[in-house]
Design a protein around this motif. Structure first.
Motif, PDB file in Angstrom:
ATOM      1  N   LYS A 247       9.621  10.809   0.218  1.00 42.39           N
ATOM      2  CA  LYS A 247       9.084   9.789   1.107  1.00 42.39           C
ATOM      3  C   LYS A 247       9.625   8.403   0.785  1.00 42.39           C
ATOM      4  CE  LYS A 247       4.677   7.782   2.627  1.00 42.39           C
ATOM      5  NZ  LYS A 247       3.193   7.838   2.499  1.00 42.39           N
ATOM      6  N   TYR A 248       9.760   8.156  -0.493  1.00 45.46           N
ATOM      7  CA  TYR A 248      10.171   6.791  -0.875  1.00 45.46           C
ATOM      8  C   TYR A 248      11.616   6.722  -1.394  1.00 45.46           C
ATOM      9  CZ  TYR A 248       5.246   5.652  -0.405  1.00 45.46           C
ATOM     10  OH  TYR A 248       3.986   5.463   0.101  1.00 45.46           O
ATOM     11  N   LYS A 249      12.337   7.829  -1.292  1.00 50.38           N
ATOM     12  CA  LYS A 249      13.740   7.813  -1.731  1.00 50.38           C
ATOM     13  C   LYS A 249      14.550   6.898  -0.821  1.00 50.38           C
ATOM     14  CE  LYS A 249      17.602  10.900  -2.793  1.00 50.38           C
ATOM     15  NZ  LYS A 249      18.082  12.298  -2.787  1.00 50.38           N
ATOM     16  N   GLY A 250      15.347   6.028  -1.408  1.00 52.04           N
ATOM     17  CA  GLY A 250      16.174   5.099  -0.640  1.00 52.04           C
ATOM     18  C   GLY A 250      15.396   3.937  -0.076  1.00 52.04           C
ATOM     19  N   LEU A 251      14.167   3.683  -0.625  1.00 56.04           N
ATOM     20  CA  LEU A 251      13.366   2.562  -0.148  1.00 56.04           C
ATOM     21  C   LEU A 251      14.120   1.255  -0.339  1.00 56.04           C
ATOM     22  CD1 LEU A 251      10.633   1.406   0.875  1.00 56.04           C
ATOM     23  CD2 LEU A 251       9.925   1.311  -1.557  1.00 56.04           C
ATOM     24  N   VAL A 252      14.236   0.481   0.730  1.00 56.27           N
ATOM     25  CA  VAL A 252      14.927  -0.807   0.688  1.00 56.27           C
ATOM     26  C   VAL A 252      13.905  -1.887   0.360  1.00 56.27           C
ATOM     27  CG1 VAL A 252      16.307  -2.475   1.961  1.00 56.27           C
ATOM     28  CG2 VAL A 252      16.626  -0.008   2.349  1.00 56.27           C
ATOM     29  N   VAL A 253      14.158  -2.634  -0.697  1.00 61.89           N
ATOM     30  CA  VAL A 253      13.241  -3.688  -1.117  1.00 61.89           C
ATOM     31  C   VAL A 253      13.622  -4.981  -0.427  1.00 61.89           C
ATOM     32  CG1 VAL A 253      12.289  -4.974  -3.064  1.00 61.89           C
ATOM     33  CG2 VAL A 253      12.918  -2.560  -3.343  1.00 61.89           C
ATOM     34  N   THR A 254      12.669  -5.493   0.384  1.00 63.37           N
ATOM     35  CA  THR A 254      12.863  -6.767   1.074  1.00 63.37           C
ATOM     36  C   THR A 254      11.614  -7.608   0.855  1.00 63.37           C
ATOM     37  OG1 THR A 254      11.895  -5.960   3.143  1.00 63.37           O
ATOM     38  CG2 THR A 254      14.268  -5.600   2.834  1.00 63.37           C
ATOM     39  N   GLU A 255      11.636  -8.774   1.430  1.00 65.19           N
ATOM     40  CA  GLU A 255      10.453  -9.629   1.337  1.00 65.19           C
ATOM     41  C   GLU A 255       9.236  -8.908   1.928  1.00 65.19           C
ATOM     42  OE1 GLU A 255      10.007 -12.480  -0.033  1.00 65.19           O
ATOM     43  OE2 GLU A 255      12.070 -12.951  -0.646  1.00 65.19           O
ATOM     44  N   ASP A 256       9.454  -8.161   3.004  1.00 62.59           N
ATOM     45  CA  ASP A 256       8.343  -7.504   3.690  1.00 62.59           C
ATOM     46  C   ASP A 256       7.844  -6.276   2.914  1.00 62.59           C
ATOM     47  OD1 ASP A 256       8.522  -9.370   5.709  1.00 62.59           O
ATOM     48  OD2 ASP A 256       9.904  -8.143   6.918  1.00 62.59           O
ATOM     49  N   THR A 257       8.762  -5.572   2.208  1.00 60.41           N
ATOM     50  CA  THR A 257       8.371  -4.329   1.512  1.00 60.41           C
ATOM     51  C   THR A 257       8.190  -4.540   0.005  1.00 60.41           C
ATOM     52  OG1 THR A 257      10.694  -3.710   1.165  1.00 60.41           O
ATOM     53  CG2 THR A 257       9.631  -2.959   3.208  1.00 60.41           C
ATOM     54  N   PHE A 258       8.230  -5.776  -0.448  1.00 62.08           N
ATOM     55  CA  PHE A 258       8.188  -6.074  -1.879  1.00 62.08           C
ATOM     56  C   PHE A 258       6.919  -5.527  -2.533  1.00 62.08           C
ATOM     57  CE2 PHE A 258       7.105  -8.975  -5.394  1.00 62.08           C
ATOM     58  CZ  PHE A 258       8.178  -8.708  -6.234  1.00 62.08           C
ATOM     59  N   ALA A 259       5.752  -5.830  -1.927  1.00 63.83           N
ATOM     60  CA  ALA A 259       4.481  -5.395  -2.517  1.00 63.83           C
ATOM     61  C   ALA A 259       4.388  -3.882  -2.522  1.00 63.83           C
ATOM     62  CB  ALA A 259       3.321  -5.997  -1.739  1.00 63.83           C
ATOM     63  N   GLU A 260       4.798  -3.240  -1.427  1.00 60.07           N
ATOM     64  CA  GLU A 260       4.750  -1.793  -1.352  1.00 60.07           C
ATOM     65  C   GLU A 260       5.671  -1.155  -2.400  1.00 60.07           C
ATOM     66  OE1 GLU A 260       5.437   1.856   1.874  1.00 60.07           O
ATOM     67  OE2 GLU A 260       6.126  -0.177   2.316  1.00 60.07           O
ATOM     68  N   ALA A 261       6.841  -1.753  -2.594  1.00 60.10           N
ATOM     69  CA  ALA A 261       7.812  -1.216  -3.552  1.00 60.10           C
ATOM     70  C   ALA A 261       7.248  -1.265  -4.969  1.00 60.10           C
ATOM     71  CB  ALA A 261       9.119  -2.011  -3.481  1.00 60.10           C
ATOM     72  N   LYS A 262       6.563  -2.364  -5.322  1.00 58.69           N
ATOM     73  CA  LYS A 262       5.966  -2.457  -6.651  1.00 58.69           C
ATOM     74  C   LYS A 262       4.877  -1.411  -6.829  1.00 58.69           C
ATOM     75  CE  LYS A 262       5.096  -6.322  -8.607  1.00 58.69           C
ATOM     76  NZ  LYS A 262       4.546  -7.658  -8.927  1.00 58.69           N
TER      77      LYS A 262
END
Length: 296
Positions: free
Chosen positions: A39-54
């Protein structure tokens, strides 16, 4: 005795039955982790996805930590029987080694005494054979192979003889070449000692002769240069001189240059005692006066 030692040990084996390690719900666990990772493989970290990525990173780390803790817990329990087994085996080995150590030391000491005796025997053989080959015992270095327990006496004798023959041949070669170099150097007007030492230093005879020839050429060239320089200096000095009457004068300084005195011939009849005449002769000889005896 070795068979007796082996006989006192009872036959023994080590029984070990591997215990299977099972993971309950392993298939479901594997599927859940695979789905979560996909589900999270290749997740792109951006300003919008920063919190989710952490958050995803933290959850993933928790999964890895929990898996690792279970692995270590099982490993400790799994290794405990092995650790206990190794302790018991090492205790048995230590008991045996208490006996092995002094025996091992004694065996090595005896082997060294035997080796030293073989060395003395070989050295005695060298002392005996050396005069027959025209060398001294000190010239022969003991080959370690001659001290082997399994080597035959004949092989030792052959080895010593071969070594002595080679030493004598090399010494004769050096002596012959040194004589050749000495004669060649002296024939060319060179001091021989420096050239002779090059033979024992390993320089080929042809090379030494070549070096002597080169030295002679350099000396001749140096002598010729000195002669030409002296002639040139004399010519320059002669240009600075002129003849004034019966004197030679330096045109630059005005000084009279010492000239060769003119020889004067005269005839004398001298009358004196034998002692006086001998004294006169000695005076003329000491003064480099030329004279001759006349008849009549």
């Amino acid at each position: 005795m070795a068979n007796e030692v082996t006989a006192i040990l009872p036959q023994f084996t080590v029984k070990y039955t591997p215990v299977p390690i099972e993971i309950t719900n392993e298939a479901q666990l594997k599927q859940a982790i695979t789905d979560y990772a996909s589900k999270y493989k290749g997740l792109v970290v951006t300003e919008d996805t920063f919190a989710e990525a952490k958050s995803v990173r933290a959850e993933m780390r928790k999964v890895v930590t929990e898996l690792d803790e279970n692995r270590r817990k099982i490993k400790r329990g799994y290794n405990k029987p092995l650790d206990d087994f190794e302790v018991r085996i090492n205790e048995l080995k230590a008991t045996v080694k208490q006996v092995i150590t002094p025996i091992d030391t004694a065996v090595k000491e005896l082997e060294e005494r035997q080796r030293q005796q073989r060395l003395l025997n070989v050295q005695a053989l060298i002392d005996e054979m050396a005069p027959n080959y025209g060398v001294t015992a000190a010239d022969v270095e003991v080959n370690p192979e001659w001290l082997n327990k399994s080597i035959s006496h004949k092989k030792i004798v052959d080895g010593v003889a071969g070594t002595m023959t080679a030493i004598k041949a090399e010494r004769d070669r050096i002596a012959t070449e040194e004589l050749s170099v000495r004669k060649y150097a002296e024939a060319n007007g060179q001091q021989s000692e420096g050239w002779v030492t090059q033979v024992s230093a390993g320089v080929e005879l042809v090379e030494i002769f070549k070096r002597i020839d080169q030295a002679v050429i350099r000396q001749k060239e140096a002598s010729e240069q000195e002669r030409k320089a002296a002639e040139a200096a004399a010519a320059v000095e002669k240009l600075k001189q002129k003849q004034v009457g019966n004197k030679t004068v330096d045109t630059e300084t005005g000084e009279v240059v010492d000239a060769v005195p003119e020889l004067v011939e005269t005839r004398l009849r001298i009358l004196g005692t034998h002692e006086q005449l001998m004294a006169l002769k000695q005076f003329m000889d000491d003064s480099a006066i030329e004279y001759e005896y006349l008849e009549g």
